[in-house]
Design a protein around this motif. Structure first.
Motif, PDB file in Angstrom:
ATOM      1  N   LEU A   4      19.069  -7.086  -5.024  1.00  0.00           N
ATOM      2  CA  LEU A   4      19.211  -6.921  -6.469  1.00  0.00           C
ATOM      3  C   LEU A   4      17.927  -6.380  -7.088  1.00  0.00           C
ATOM      4  CD1 LEU A   4      21.068 -10.267  -7.271  1.00  0.00           C
ATOM      5  CD2 LEU A   4      22.074  -7.990  -7.051  1.00  0.00           C
ATOM      6  N   ILE A   5      16.782  -6.884  -6.645  1.00  0.00           N
ATOM      7  CA  ILE A   5      15.504  -6.459  -7.231  1.00  0.00           C
ATOM      8  C   ILE A   5      15.247  -4.986  -6.971  1.00  0.00           C
ATOM      9  CG2 ILE A   5      12.990  -6.700  -7.011  1.00  0.00           C
ATOM     10  CD1 ILE A   5      13.466  -9.695  -6.541  1.00  0.00           C
ATOM     11  N   PHE A   6      15.467  -4.537  -5.747  1.00  0.00           N
ATOM     12  CA  PHE A   6      15.072  -3.169  -5.432  1.00  0.00           C
ATOM     13  C   PHE A   6      16.108  -2.143  -5.883  1.00  0.00           C
ATOM     14  CE2 PHE A   6      11.991  -5.475  -3.000  1.00  0.00           C
ATOM     15  CZ  PHE A   6      10.861  -4.689  -3.129  1.00  0.00           C
ATOM     16  N   VAL A   7      17.372  -2.536  -5.998  1.00  0.00           N
ATOM     17  CA  VAL A   7      18.322  -1.650  -6.673  1.00  0.00           C
ATOM     18  C   VAL A   7      17.908  -1.485  -8.128  1.00  0.00           C
ATOM     19  CG1 VAL A   7      20.683  -1.474  -7.529  1.00  0.00           C
ATOM     20  CG2 VAL A   7      20.282  -2.062  -5.142  1.00  0.00           C
ATOM     21  N   GLY A   8      17.531  -2.594  -8.762  1.00  0.00           N
ATOM     22  CA  GLY A   8      17.062  -2.516 -10.135  1.00  0.00           C
ATOM     23  C   GLY A   8      15.783  -1.726 -10.271  1.00  0.00           C
ATOM     24  N   ALA A   9      14.845  -1.899  -9.330  1.00  0.00           N
ATOM     25  CA  ALA A   9      13.591  -1.145  -9.391  1.00  0.00           C
ATOM     26  C   ALA A   9      13.843   0.350  -9.222  1.00  0.00           C
ATOM     27  CB  ALA A   9      12.635  -1.647  -8.309  1.00  0.00           C
ATOM     28  N   PHE A  10      14.792   0.712  -8.357  1.00  0.00           N
ATOM     29  CA  PHE A  10      15.182   2.117  -8.219  1.00  0.00           C
ATOM     30  C   PHE A  10      15.694   2.656  -9.551  1.00  0.00           C
ATOM     31  CE2 PHE A  10      18.849   4.956  -7.747  1.00  0.00           C
ATOM     32  CZ  PHE A  10      18.238   6.054  -7.159  1.00  0.00           C
ATOM     33  N   ALA A  11      16.573   1.882 -10.206  1.00  0.00           N
ATOM     34  CA  ALA A  11      17.133   2.328 -11.484  1.00  0.00           C
ATOM     35  C   ALA A  11      16.054   2.442 -12.555  1.00  0.00           C
ATOM     36  CB  ALA A  11      18.228   1.365 -11.933  1.00  0.00           C
TER      37      ALA A  11
ATOM     38  N   THR B 246       9.906   8.869  -5.639  1.00  0.00           N
ATOM     39  CA  THR B 246       9.207   7.612  -5.435  1.00  0.00           C
ATOM     40  C   THR B 246      10.185   6.452  -5.321  1.00  0.00           C
ATOM     41  OG1 THR B 246       7.365   8.519  -6.719  1.00  0.00           O
ATOM     42  CG2 THR B 246       7.358   6.157  -6.339  1.00  0.00           C
ATOM     43  N   SER B 247      11.262   6.492  -6.090  1.00  0.00           N
ATOM     44  CA  SER B 247      12.195   5.370  -6.112  1.00  0.00           C
ATOM     45  C   SER B 247      13.161   5.371  -4.941  1.00  0.00           C
ATOM     46  CB  SER B 247      12.986   5.374  -7.423  1.00  0.00           C
ATOM     47  OG  SER B 247      13.755   6.549  -7.551  1.00  0.00           O
ATOM     48  N   THR B 248      13.223   6.437  -4.130  1.00  0.00           N
ATOM     49  CA  THR B 248      14.063   6.384  -2.929  1.00  0.00           C
ATOM     50  C   THR B 248      13.603   5.280  -1.982  1.00  0.00           C
ATOM     51  OG1 THR B 248      12.699   8.137  -1.938  1.00  0.00           O
ATOM     52  CG2 THR B 248      14.768   8.811  -2.981  1.00  0.00           C
ATOM     53  N   TYR B 249      12.318   4.944  -2.061  1.00  0.00           N
ATOM     54  CA  TYR B 249      11.807   3.792  -1.311  1.00  0.00           C
ATOM     55  C   TYR B 249      12.598   2.541  -1.683  1.00  0.00           C
ATOM     56  CZ  TYR B 249       8.386   0.226   0.130  1.00  0.00           C
ATOM     57  OH  TYR B 249       7.768  -0.868   0.693  1.00  0.00           O
ATOM     58  N   PHE B 250      12.771   2.310  -2.989  1.00  0.00           N
ATOM     59  CA  PHE B 250      13.472   1.123  -3.449  1.00  0.00           C
ATOM     60  C   PHE B 250      14.939   1.156  -3.040  1.00  0.00           C
ATOM     61  CE2 PHE B 250      10.161   1.234  -6.951  1.00  0.00           C
ATOM     62  CZ  PHE B 250       9.420   0.204  -6.412  1.00  0.00           C
TER      63      PHE B 250
ATOM     64  N   VAL C  91      13.634  12.005   2.019  1.00  0.00           N
ATOM     65  CA  VAL C  91      14.196  11.396   3.228  1.00  0.00           C
ATOM     66  C   VAL C  91      13.140  10.553   3.940  1.00  0.00           C
ATOM     67  CG1 VAL C  91      15.141  11.890   5.512  1.00  0.00           C
ATOM     68  CG2 VAL C  91      15.966  13.161   3.523  1.00  0.00           C
ATOM     69  N   ALA C  92      11.926  11.083   4.033  1.00  0.00           N
ATOM     70  CA  ALA C  92      10.851  10.340   4.684  1.00  0.00           C
ATOM     71  C   ALA C  92      10.499   9.082   3.903  1.00  0.00           C
ATOM     72  CB  ALA C  92       9.614  11.236   4.824  1.00  0.00           C
ATOM     73  N   ARG C  93      10.467   9.209   2.584  1.00  0.00           N
ATOM     74  CA  ARG C  93      10.169   8.052   1.737  1.00  0.00           C
ATOM     75  C   ARG C  93      11.243   6.970   1.897  1.00  0.00           C
ATOM     76  NH1 ARG C  93       6.003   5.623  -1.229  1.00  0.00           N
ATOM     77  NH2 ARG C  93       6.835   4.652  -3.094  1.00  0.00           N
ATOM     78  N   ALA C  94      12.489   7.381   2.009  1.00  0.00           N
ATOM     79  CA  ALA C  94      13.577   6.418   2.225  1.00  0.00           C
ATOM     80  C   ALA C  94      13.426   5.721   3.575  1.00  0.00           C
ATOM     81  CB  ALA C  94      14.923   7.131   2.137  1.00  0.00           C
ATOM     82  N   LEU C  95      13.025   6.453   4.599  1.00  0.00           N
ATOM     83  CA  LEU C  95      12.824   5.854   5.919  1.00  0.00           C
ATOM     84  C   LEU C  95      11.685   4.837   5.875  1.00  0.00           C
ATOM     85  CD1 LEU C  95      13.942   6.028   8.799  1.00  0.00           C
ATOM     86  CD2 LEU C  95      12.215   7.770   9.291  1.00  0.00           C
ATOM     87  N   MET C  96      10.631   5.148   5.117  1.00  0.00           N
ATOM     88  CA  MET C  96       9.540   4.186   4.934  1.00  0.00           C
ATOM     89  C   MET C  96      10.067   2.909   4.276  1.00  0.00           C
ATOM     90  SD  MET C  96       6.693   6.889   3.536  1.00  0.00           S
ATOM     91  CE  MET C  96       5.714   5.638   2.743  1.00  0.00           C
ATOM     92  N   GLY C  97      10.879   3.072   3.222  1.00  0.00           N
ATOM     93  CA  GLY C  97      11.417   1.909   2.540  1.00  0.00           C
ATOM     94  C   GLY C  97      12.275   1.049   3.442  1.00  0.00           C
TER      95      GLY C  97
ATOM     96  N   LEU D 155       0.835  -1.201   0.000  1.00  0.00           N
ATOM     97  CA  LEU D 155       0.000   0.000   0.000  1.00  0.00           C
ATOM     98  C   LEU D 155       0.874   1.256   0.000  1.00  0.00           C
ATOM     99  CD1 LEU D 155      -3.111   0.464   2.354  1.00  0.00           C
ATOM    100  CD2 LEU D 155      -1.785   2.362   1.477  1.00  0.00           C
ATOM    101  N   LEU D 156       1.842   1.298   0.905  1.00  0.00           N
ATOM    102  CA  LEU D 156       2.698   2.480   1.007  1.00  0.00           C
ATOM    103  C   LEU D 156       3.638   2.600  -0.185  1.00  0.00           C
ATOM    104  CD1 LEU D 156       3.501   2.365   4.817  1.00  0.00           C
ATOM    105  CD2 LEU D 156       2.167   4.098   3.623  1.00  0.00           C
ATOM    106  N   ARG D 157       4.080   1.471  -0.737  1.00  0.00           N
ATOM    107  CA  ARG D 157       4.971   1.530  -1.888  1.00  0.00           C
ATOM    108  C   ARG D 157       4.266   2.082  -3.123  1.00  0.00           C
ATOM    109  NH1 ARG D 157       6.784  -4.051  -3.657  1.00  0.00           N
ATOM    110  NH2 ARG D 157       5.213  -3.848  -5.282  1.00  0.00           N
TER     111      ARG D 157
END
Length: 400
Positions: free
Chosen positions: A344-351, A50-54, A102-108, A23-25
């Motif tokens: 690997l998945i979430f580094v790729g999703a960020f990219a 949005t991708s800082t979460y990943f 920063v907040a989005r990264a903390l959520m991730g 939901l949050l992602r």
């Protein structure tokens, strides 16, 4: 444990955490207009935000893997969900790009263990032959969370501000954390194994890990990176749908994730009983997923509203890699093997998510802020190109 005990004490608490995580992602796909208006974001900034979460999610994976194997999913999930609640509150108070990022990264970071802790707990308490179907139910719970982030969130915004919505979601994180702490059993302790270079090499060199990642890793990153933001922007810019129609179509897409995840789990269990390899089923799904993306590249105009829904449906097959790897690795390495995969998945999703925005930003928007269809065609073409090598390699090896 009996079946009902496993359902109520293991599956439901961890599935609720996975629900909140999705939901949050996925929330920014619906909140994008409000975030752009408040912080004056460009497409590149929106994708980066949005991708800082990943990125944070990926950075947490190796320590989360060590913690899951050493302390168990119950304690790790409780602490991290409290961190996610703090990040969600900070996002509600964000006023500019930096504060929101920063907040989005903390959520991730706080939600980094939701799926892995569920996999760790379920593989501990369930027989191996039930793993694919139960994982399908778990991914369906995540799809339900993503579905909640679409039309229900859009309707909720008629009655409250997006800041108050985030506050309520922070409370939900705390409630689920307490539920896991009070209900979930503690798995038997595994012999402690420090996450040395040898353990890391053992994970990445395992033949099943390597073969599975080569086929499914990049399609999985594409699914996560596009589903969480750019499908909604494509609907707004190319077919030109309004916000209400976009929320409805995203809701249908997430419903497709729910039923698709259950269907993939049941199909995989049926196929393996008849001698098919799980990876063969996954390869067939990836092939269909790539073909669908070619329709985006070609600018297919017939029934454009169905493309995002089918994208969500076929993208479910990429989640099969978790159960394949969890069943193949030694029990003492399942937590860190799954989190290595997640890294690997979430580094790729960020990219993918950030890079997609960079490609779109190469074109000038219309006076109304819409980007041309050719921008999206080029972005999807690049995604297809990066998925083809792994699929072609698998098909060549398989037919040899």
């Amino acid at each position: 444990m009996s079946g009902p005990a496993t359902l109520f004490l293991v599956f439901i608490p961890y599935a609720l955490a996975h629900y909140v995580s999705w939901l949050l992602r996925s929330l920014n796909a619906v909140l994008a207009p409000q975030l752009v208006a408040q912080a004056n974001l460009t497409p590149a900034q929106l994708g980066m935000l949005t991708s800082t979460y990943f990125l944070a999610f990926a950075a947490a994976q190796l320590p989360v893997g060590i913690a899951l194997d050493r302390y168990g999913p119950r304690r790790v999930q409780f602490v991290l969900l409290l961190v996610a609640a703090l990040g969600t509150l900070a996002f509600a108070g964000g006023r500019d790009f930096t504060g929101l990022a920063v907040a989005r990264a903390l959520m991730g970071f706080g939600l980094a263990a939701c799926f892995m802790s569920a996999i760790k707990a379920l593989t501990t308490w369930l027989p191996a032959h039930k793993a694919p179907s139960v994982q399908g139910y778990l991914i369906a719970a995540g799809g339900l969370g993503a579905a909640t982030s679409t039309l229900p969130v859009r309707l909720a915004l008629h009655h409250m501000s997006w800041q108050w919505l985030m506050i309520w979601l922070a409370c939900a994180c705390v409630a689920v954390a307490l539920l896991i702490l009070l209900l979930a059993p503690t798995p038997p302790a595994a012999p402690p194994r420090p996450f040395s270079r040898n353990a890391l090499a053992e994970t990445f060199s395992h033949p099943v890990f390597r073969e599975t990642a080569m086929l499914l890793l990049i399609p999985h990153t594409v699914f996560f990176g596009v589903q969480g933001l750019w499908i909604a922007r494509w609907l707004a810019d190319v077919p030109g749908f309004g916000e209400q129609a976009i929320a409805w179509l995203l809701y249908l897409g997430m419903a497709a994730v729910i039923f698709g995840s259950i269907g993939v789990g049941m199909l995989t269990e049926w196929a393996t009983k008849r001698g098919w390899r799980t990876l063969d089923v996954a390869a067939a799904g990836v092939l269909l997923f790539v073909v669908l993306q070619c329709l985006f590249v070609m600018g297919w105009r017939s029934a454009q509203q169905l493309l995002p829904v089918v994208f969500m449906l076929l993208g479910c097959v990429t989640g099969m890699e978790y159960s394949i790897i969890a069943q193949a690795m030694p029990p003492a390495l399942t937590g860190r093997a799954s989190t290595c995969l997640n890294l690997l998945i979430f580094v790729g999703a960020f990219a993918v998510q950030a890079g997609f925005g960079q490609v779109i930003g190469c074109w000038r928007p219309s006076p109304l802020g819409h980007y041309p269809a050719v921008a999206y065609q080029c972005a999807f073409a690049l995604l297809v190109l990066i998925q083809l090598p792994g699929l072609c390699r698998y098909l060549l090896r398989r037919f040899r």
